[in-house]
Write an enzyme that holds these catalytic residues in place. Sequence first.
Site, PDB file in Angstrom:
ATOM      1  N   GLU A  32      23.096  48.403  20.864  1.00  0.00           N
ATOM      2  CA  GLU A  32      22.124  48.799  19.856  1.00  0.00           C
ATOM      3  C   GLU A  32      20.755  49.127  20.448  1.00  0.00           C
ATOM      4  O   GLU A  32      19.819  49.412  19.713  1.00  0.00           O
ATOM      5  CB  GLU A  32      21.991  47.701  18.793  1.00  0.00           C
ATOM      6  CG  GLU A  32      23.250  47.538  17.959  1.00  0.00           C
ATOM      7  CD  GLU A  32      23.119  46.503  16.859  1.00  0.00           C
ATOM      8  OE1 GLU A  32      22.219  45.638  16.929  1.00  0.00           O
ATOM      9  OE2 GLU A  32      23.938  46.560  15.931  1.00  0.00           O
ATOM     10  N   GLU A  89      26.141  38.907   9.557  1.00  0.00           N
ATOM     11  CA  GLU A  89      25.001  39.181  10.428  1.00  0.00           C
ATOM     12  C   GLU A  89      25.391  40.122  11.568  1.00  0.00           C
ATOM     13  O   GLU A  89      24.680  41.079  11.857  1.00  0.00           O
ATOM     14  CB  GLU A  89      24.448  37.864  10.997  1.00  0.00           C
ATOM     15  CG  GLU A  89      23.312  38.030  11.972  1.00  0.00           C
ATOM     16  CD  GLU A  89      22.033  38.576  11.354  1.00  0.00           C
ATOM     17  OE1 GLU A  89      21.211  39.119  12.113  1.00  0.00           O
ATOM     18  OE2 GLU A  89      21.843  38.473  10.131  1.00  0.00           O
ATOM     19  N   VAL A  93      32.699  44.484  18.821  1.00  0.00           N
ATOM     20  CA  VAL A  93      33.845  44.486  19.729  1.00  0.00           C
ATOM     21  C   VAL A  93      33.417  45.229  20.989  1.00  0.00           C
ATOM     22  O   VAL A  93      32.776  46.292  20.907  1.00  0.00           O
ATOM     23  CB  VAL A  93      35.078  45.163  19.087  1.00  0.00           C
ATOM     24  CG1 VAL A  93      36.217  45.295  20.092  1.00  0.00           C
ATOM     25  CG2 VAL A  93      35.537  44.382  17.860  1.00  0.00           C
ATOM     26  N   GLY A  99      39.208  50.402  18.916  1.00  0.00           N
ATOM     27  CA  GLY A  99      40.363  51.226  18.567  1.00  0.00           C
ATOM     28  C   GLY A  99      41.683  50.485  18.656  1.00  0.00           C
ATOM     29  O   GLY A  99      42.742  51.082  18.486  1.00  0.00           O
ATOM     30  N   GLY A 101      42.167  47.575  16.818  1.00  0.00           N
ATOM     31  CA  GLY A 101      42.312  46.765  15.610  1.00  0.00           C
ATOM     32  C   GLY A 101      41.525  45.471  15.591  1.00  0.00           C
ATOM     33  O   GLY A 101      41.580  44.736  14.604  1.00  0.00           O
ATOM     34  N   GLY A 103      38.155  44.995  15.531  1.00  0.00           N
ATOM     35  CA  GLY A 103      37.077  45.054  14.552  1.00  0.00           C
ATOM     36  C   GLY A 103      37.607  44.926  13.135  1.00  0.00           C
ATOM     37  O   GLY A 103      37.065  44.189  12.313  1.00  0.00           O
ATOM     38  N   ASN A 130      24.049  54.497  13.435  1.00  0.00           N
ATOM     39  CA  ASN A 130      25.368  54.047  13.878  1.00  0.00           C
ATOM     40  C   ASN A 130      26.469  54.572  12.942  1.00  0.00           C
ATOM     41  O   ASN A 130      27.079  53.826  12.190  1.00  0.00           O
ATOM     42  CB  ASN A 130      25.392  52.520  13.977  1.00  0.00           C
ATOM     43  CG  ASN A 130      26.589  52.021  14.754  1.00  0.00           C
ATOM     44  OD1 ASN A 130      27.553  52.747  14.996  1.00  0.00           O
ATOM     45  ND2 ASN A 130      26.530  50.754  15.136  1.00  0.00           N
ATOM     46  N   TYR A 137      32.831  50.818   7.838  1.00  0.00           N
ATOM     47  CA  TYR A 137      32.615  50.049   6.613  1.00  0.00           C
ATOM     48  C   TYR A 137      33.060  50.826   5.381  1.00  0.00           C
ATOM     49  O   TYR A 137      33.650  50.258   4.466  1.00  0.00           O
ATOM     50  CB  TYR A 137      31.146  49.643   6.479  1.00  0.00           C
ATOM     51  CG  TYR A 137      30.653  48.773   7.611  1.00  0.00           C
ATOM     52  CD1 TYR A 137      31.412  47.699   8.061  1.00  0.00           C
ATOM     53  CD2 TYR A 137      29.444  49.021   8.237  1.00  0.00           C
ATOM     54  CE1 TYR A 137      30.973  46.898   9.101  1.00  0.00           C
ATOM     55  CE2 TYR A 137      28.994  48.224   9.279  1.00  0.00           C
ATOM     56  CZ  TYR A 137      29.765  47.163   9.708  1.00  0.00           C
ATOM     57  OH  TYR A 137      29.335  46.372  10.725  1.00  0.00           O
TER      58      TYR A 137
END
Length: 166
Positions: A32, A89, A93, A99, A101, A103, A130, A137
């Site tokens: 990040e 919070e 991964v 990729g 699975g 996450g 992001n 999501y």
Amino acid sequence: MPNVPPQRTIRAANAGDVPTICGLIRKLAEYEQLTHELRFDEGQMTEHLFGKRPYAEVLLAEDDGQAVGYAVFFHNYSTFVGRPGIYLEDIFVLPDYRGRGHGRALFQAVVHVAAQRGCGRMEWAALNWNEPAIEFYESFGATRLSEWTTFRLTKEQLAAANHAGR
């Protein structure tokens, strides 16, 4: 020798996992581009996660026994819904394990905790840039809230605000 798929597990973290959790948090901060904001102390992290009054819970994603991701969440409360909720919070991964699975499994594990505990909702934030996270999501049917603005007071700002009202 046959190609055996990796063994993926999601488990609750324990106090012995704090160095691993802290390492994963550092990797998230790198991703990040926020390493300049890291200020945690492993001793305090242990106390805050596993001490007399835990403030948050952690799930670890493991691939063949190696921690490759984590989720940190805690309870909040909605007066409008009249029920507790869960705030996610962090969910992260390691890039080399995306990729596969992990996450999705971490996210679903937190969703399961929220449903099992009778929570009225689950919330989290994503950085505006992001897009992969936002798409992830939304793949679960999550709603992007545009009518709310997130605010924050840092430790220093909390101290100043505490004195300003006196």
